[in-house]
Scaffold this active site. Structure first.
Site, PDB file in Angstrom:
ATOM      1  CB  SER A   3     -46.974  80.301  52.089  1.00  0.00           C
ATOM      2  OG  SER A   3     -46.319  81.534  51.897  1.00  0.00           O
ATOM      3  CG  ASP A  53     -44.531  81.451  44.191  1.00  0.00           C
ATOM      4  OD1 ASP A  53     -44.729  82.627  44.541  1.00  0.00           O
ATOM      5  OD2 ASP A  53     -44.712  80.476  44.938  1.00  0.00           O
ATOM      6  CG  HIS A  98     -47.105  81.914  47.026  1.00  0.00           C
ATOM      7  ND1 HIS A  98     -45.907  81.239  47.159  1.00  0.00           N
ATOM      8  CD2 HIS A  98     -47.485  82.236  48.300  1.00  0.00           C
ATOM      9  CE1 HIS A  98     -45.582  81.163  48.438  1.00  0.00           C
ATOM     10  NE2 HIS A  98     -46.520  81.750  49.150  1.00  0.00           N
TER      11      HIS A  98
END
Length: 335
Positions: free
Chosen positions: A159, A286, A314
């Site tokens: 991320s 996601d 995610h």
């Protein structure tokens, strides 16, 4: 009544034993896959920009199954030039989120290290006390600075941790053998990490003015210093496919997200960042960083290879740890 209780107890015990056997089988399969990949000696061709999923469907071509597993593992490890993995968490997370990946890599004989970024995990720095990507990434940069001159590592960024990896690539390109972006902010020169999430959170300007998640660590009269999502939204964005136990762990472990570092534009040069060997892992279920957005990142800033994990939210280190592990091992073997 006593007979029913005893019967139920036996069923629970059998179920528990079955779960342990299944878990052990998964670990053995991961190790077996790593060894198979060594024998297959797979390579990336210069013209190839995409690799889909893991290699579980490929057939083994050698006949050395009778060799002792310890010998096979030794040969496999010899084939990997860089064995050290540095795992970089995303926004709000900490080194703790990689616990499954660490265990799997260690079982394969590799050397993972997970690092807490500033204000994350067990680093107690308050988000109001730092505002730049350099400060946020300091533990990572300190680690690289202390590496011996001739030693290289493989970076894995999740991320917003992808921005920290990019920042490190710009500073220490010679020390990072490969960089793996796991549903991460693999942004280009002049972009902000936050911009990647605009589809879900709105523009940076609007978010700074109107978001109900903002934290004003230095008082309302000053700019916000961080933000934190409510549990319901966090679950929908990050954990839509993750096991309940991992979600519970995250809910009691996540920290406020520093705002300054993700609003900062990165400066990346072709001479440094541009020479890196980058790979991207797309997560196809996601809700925080949609597959379309991830595809756009890959299209605008092409890496050497792209892998997909079906059914992953995610947080593939929670929802699809075995698939992520197989991909990391495969990337480690690429010359």
């Amino acid at each position: 009544m006593g007979g029913k209780m005893e019967s139920r107890s036996k069923r629970m015990e059998r179920s528990k034993r079955r779960s342990l056997v299944e878990e052990e089988l998964l670990h053995r399969q991961a190790l077996s896959m790593a060894i198979q990949q060594h024998h297959l000696s797979q390579r990336f061709e210069g013209s190839m920009s995409r690799r889909i999923g893991s290699t579980s469907s490929r057939r083994r071509t050698d006949t050395s199954e009778s060799a002792p597993i310890s010998k096979q593992l030794s040969e496999f490890l010899e084939s990997i030039k860089t064995k050290k993995f540095i795992l970089v968490h995303g926004e709000g997370f900490g080194a703790w989120c990689w616990y499954k990946t660490i265990a799997l890599l260690e079982e394969t004989g590799l050397l993972p290290t997970a690092i807490d970024l500033t204000g994350s995990g067990i680093d107690l720095t308050d988000t109001k006390n730092f505002a730049t990507l350099a400060e946020y990434s300091k533990p990572l940069i300190d680690y690289l600075g202390n590496l011996p001159e001739d030693e290289k590592v493989i970076f894995v960024g999740h991320s917003v941790g992808g921005a920290c990896v990019s920042y490190a690539l710009e500073l220490f390109p010679q020390k990072i053998a490969k960089a793996v972006f796991v549903c991460a902010t693999m942004i280009s020169d002049g972009q902000r990490p936050f911009d990647v999430f605009a589809e879900e959170l709105g523009s940076a300007e609007l978010f700074m003015k109107e978001s109900k998640f903002l934290i004003y660590g230095n008082g309302k009269e000053n700019p916000p210093t961080g933000f934190v999502f409510e549990k319901e939204q966090m679950h929908g964005l990050y954990f839509n496919q993750s096991p309940a136990k991992d979600v519970a762990l995250a809910m009691v472990s996540m920290r406020p997200i520093p705002l300054g570092p993700i609003m900062e534009k990165l400066s990346l040069t072709p001479e440094k960042y541009g020479t890196s060997h980058r790979f991207y892992v797309q997560t196809l279920d996601d809700h925080a960083l949609s597959p379309d957005v991830q595809e756009k990142l890959v299209r605008e800033n092409p890496p050497e290879g792209v892998f997909n994990i079906k059914g992953s939210d995610h947080c593939p280190f929670f929802s699809k740890p075995q698939s992520l592990h197989k991909i990391l091992v495969e990337i480690a073997q690429i010359p």
